[in-house]
Motif scaffolding. Structure first.
Motif, PDB file in Angstrom:
ATOM      1  N   UNK A  32       5.492   8.915   1.832  1.00 54.07           N
ATOM      2  CA  UNK A  32       6.035   8.466   0.540  1.00 54.07           C
ATOM      3  C   UNK A  32       5.022   8.620  -0.596  1.00 54.07           C
ATOM      4  N   UNK A  33       3.770   8.138  -0.421  1.00 57.83           N
ATOM      5  CA  UNK A  33       2.815   8.282  -1.527  1.00 57.83           C
ATOM      6  C   UNK A  33       2.552   9.735  -1.917  1.00 57.83           C
TER       7      UNK A  33
ATOM      8  N   UNK B  21       0.829  -1.205   0.000  1.00 57.34           N
ATOM      9  CA  UNK B  21       0.000   0.000   0.000  1.00 57.34           C
ATOM     10  C   UNK B  21       0.868   1.262   0.000  1.00 57.34           C
ATOM     11  N   UNK B  22       1.975   1.211   0.717  1.00 61.00           N
ATOM     12  CA  UNK B  22       2.864   2.366   0.805  1.00 61.00           C
ATOM     13  C   UNK B  22       3.639   2.614  -0.486  1.00 61.00           C
TER      14      UNK B  22
ATOM     15  N   UNK C 166      -1.833   5.588  -5.315  1.00 60.42           N
ATOM     16  CA  UNK C 166      -3.233   5.417  -5.670  1.00 60.42           C
ATOM     17  C   UNK C 166      -3.876   6.794  -5.859  1.00 60.42           C
ATOM     18  N   UNK C 167      -4.369   7.064  -7.059  1.00 55.26           N
ATOM     19  CA  UNK C 167      -4.925   8.385  -7.390  1.00 55.26           C
ATOM     20  C   UNK C 167      -6.170   8.719  -6.563  1.00 55.26           C
TER      21      UNK C 167
ATOM     22  N   UNK D 130       6.909  -1.445  -5.462  1.00 53.83           N
ATOM     23  CA  UNK D 130       7.547  -2.321  -4.482  1.00 53.83           C
ATOM     24  C   UNK D 130       8.108  -3.532  -5.210  1.00 53.83           C
ATOM     25  N   UNK D 131       9.428  -3.674  -5.179  1.00 51.05           N
ATOM     26  CA  UNK D 131      10.099  -4.749  -5.917  1.00 51.05           C
ATOM     27  C   UNK D 131      10.225  -6.027  -5.090  1.00 51.05           C
ATOM     28  N   UNK D 132      10.650  -5.871  -3.847  1.00 51.38           N
ATOM     29  CA  UNK D 132      10.952  -7.037  -3.022  1.00 51.38           C
ATOM     30  C   UNK D 132      10.904  -6.622  -1.563  1.00 51.38           C
ATOM     31  N   UNK D 133      10.552  -7.571  -0.702  1.00 61.92           N
ATOM     32  CA  UNK D 133      10.534  -7.310   0.736  1.00 61.92           C
ATOM     33  C   UNK D 133      11.166  -8.494   1.449  1.00 61.92           C
TER      34      UNK D 133
END
Length: 184
Positions: A105-106, A46-47, A52-53, A118-121
């Protein structure tokens, strides 16, 4: 002789039951850990996806803001926050999270024309406290179709000891200057 055989059977059955109980307890603990990791993954998605517009519109659109008793309120934004994050945070931490980190951040990315991905966590439960997890998120950011760059964002999450599966404290610790990069 017959009594000894019965005692051996009872002892065997008791040991099997103890072993099975231990396996169930171990499995349920692992299940809780997996659930906690899924919560962390979802919050980071979500972050660092979008932004998200609709969420940004709910946050910034002056039509949704009104002053009540000298305090600005935005019911549309509050509803978006509750729907997006409410299942993952305790009620008190949700408010703190949104004020301290949840929009940082958003909204910075949105204001300056960046897309986040988000690529990887990687998530690790710490040894110091069973309810503390540390994460490292690889976040891609790209401005208006330009070259995509990545940054590592690190933080810690404490799960509530009263509300299972709910975050009781969320904090970012390092971000390789991502917020500064998004501000350009």
């Amino acid at each position: 002789m017959r009594h000894r055989h019965i005692h051996e059977k009872l002892l065997f059955i008791l040991l099997v039951m103890l072993f099975a109980t231990g396996m169930l307890v171990g499995c349920s603990r692992t299940g809780a850990e997996n659930t906690n990791e899924q919560v962390i993954q979802k919050v980071l998605e979500l972050q660092f996806s979008g932004p998200d517009e609709e969420f940004m519109d709910a946050m910034w659109n002056p039509e949704y803001k009104k002053v009540v008793d000298g305090k600005e309120e935005n019911e549309v934004f509050d509803r978006f926050v509750q729907e997006a994050y409410g299942d993952y945070f305790t009620e008190s931490e949700l408010d703190t999270f949104v004020r301290a980190f949840g929009t940082q951040y958003p909204s910075t990315a949105h204001s300056n024309g960046y897309k986040l991905d988000l690529k990887n966590v990687s998530i690790e439960q710490t040894e110091q406290a069973s309810n503390r997890y540390e994460f490292i998120a690889q976040v891609g950011y790209q401005k208006d179709g330009g070259k995509e760059e990545t940054a590592k964002v690190e933080g810690a999450i404490f799960f509530s000891t009263k509300e299972e599966g709910k975050i009781g404290r969320f904090q970012y610790s390092k971000d390789e200057s991502l917020i500064e990069s998004l501000s350009r």
